[in-house]
Design an enzyme around this catalytic site. Structure first.
Site, PDB file in Angstrom:
ATOM      1  N   PRO A  68      -4.279   9.264   4.817  1.00  0.00           N
ATOM      2  CG  PRO A  68      -4.982   8.472   7.123  1.00  0.00           C
ATOM      3  CD  PRO A  68      -4.188   8.072   5.859  1.00  0.00           C
ATOM      4  CD  GLU A  69      -4.021  14.531   1.294  1.00  0.00           C
ATOM      5  OE1 GLU A  69      -3.767  16.015   1.265  1.00  0.00           O
ATOM      6  OE2 GLU A  69      -4.313  13.985   0.405  1.00  0.00           O
TER       7      GLU A  69
END
Length: 286
Positions: free
Chosen positions: A2-3
């Site tokens: 996840p960013e």
């Protein structure tokens, strides 16, 4: 992994549902999920029980829940596959930590690959902002209200390595990972192999603006989900994948010029780009 947009979606969901709630009970199902808490599972459990969640925060890809008077926080790193879920857990085989809140809600940390985890840390002041000590080394991200675009441009102008490598360096600018780096580079028409110091201040500023824009758009669509590993607190996937212009589209036509997009290896990952809109830098021959 996840960013920024995906982590921010999770933070917002947690802020809405757990702020003001006290922790009634905690059970650590897998010690690896608290390996970053050096005092061990029993200490983390003891410090969380009866603590009240008074707020939430995020910097880059890290999020946290502030506790009691704000001197400490529960820091959450989602790793490759971590999920913060409210309510029933679909697959208890991957349940690593469960916390019962005082309203009867269960807050669970689910992590198939066990790269993420929880830890409790002291809050410290860094450049006027309160952040947990383990996060203090991270630069501000492009969506931070105090993000200094010009200062980051100055830093990038002094870097003599690939611009994509610098975008992924969380001490230069945080929150950008492989997906949004490729998307920002495509929007700015810059090849990731270009040397950062060879780009003008104007072009670097445009690149940072592109990164901010694409992450805002992803945030509005709930983030990017390529599989079931990234979900929000209710277990729902984001759908920004449908709007990606570069990442994961090798062999497909560029939506801007029609050229066939390419994929190349980069730092044990992949880079996706348009050979026409983002030409590779020329190799200087001696």
């Amino acid at each position: 992994m996840p960013e920024l947009p995906e982590v921010e979606v999770v933070r917002r969901g947690l802020h809405e549902h757990v702020t003001g709630r006290a922790v009634a009970a905690v059970r650590v199902h897998h010690p690896r999920a608290v390996r970053r808490h050096e005092a061990g599972p029993a200490d983390l459990t003891a410090r969380l029980v009866d603590a009240r969640i008074t707020g939430t925060g995020r910097r880059g890809k890290y999020l946290w829940l502030t506790l009691d008077d704000g001197a400490e926080a529960l820091v959450v790193h989602l790793g490759m596959s971590g999920q913060m879920l409210l309510g029933p857990v679909p697959n208890e085989n991957h349940l690593r930590i469960a916390a019962l809140l005082d309203d009867g809600t269960t807050l669970s940390f689910v992590d198939q690959r066990t790269f993420g985890g929880w830890m409790i840390a002291d809050m410290v002041t860094v450049e006027g902002s309160e952040v947990p000590a383990p996060v203090a080394h991270l630069a501000r991200d492009p969506l931070d209200p105090l993000f200094d675009r010009d200062a980051v441009v100055t830093v990038l102008r002094g870097k003599h390595s690939e611009i994509k490598r610098q975008l992924l360096d969380q001490t230069v600018v945080s929150g950008i990972g492989n997906i949004y780096a490729d998307e920002a580079l495509w929007r700015a028409r810059i090849n990731g192999a270009r040397t950062a110091s060879a780009l003008t201040r104007r072009r670097l500023g445009e690149l940072l603006d592109a990164a901010a824009d694409v992450m805002r758009e992803a945030l509005r669509q709930g983030g990017t989900s390529f599989d079931s590993l990234y979900v929000n607190v209710n277990g729902e996937s984001g759908y920004f994948e449908r709007s990606l212009d570069a990442y994961g589209r090798a062999g497909e036509p560029c939506r801007r010029c029609g050229a066939v997009l390419r994929r190349e290896k980069f730092m044990n990952r992949s880079s996706f780009y348009c050979p026409k809109c983002q030409p590779r830098p020329r190799i200087r021959r001696c």
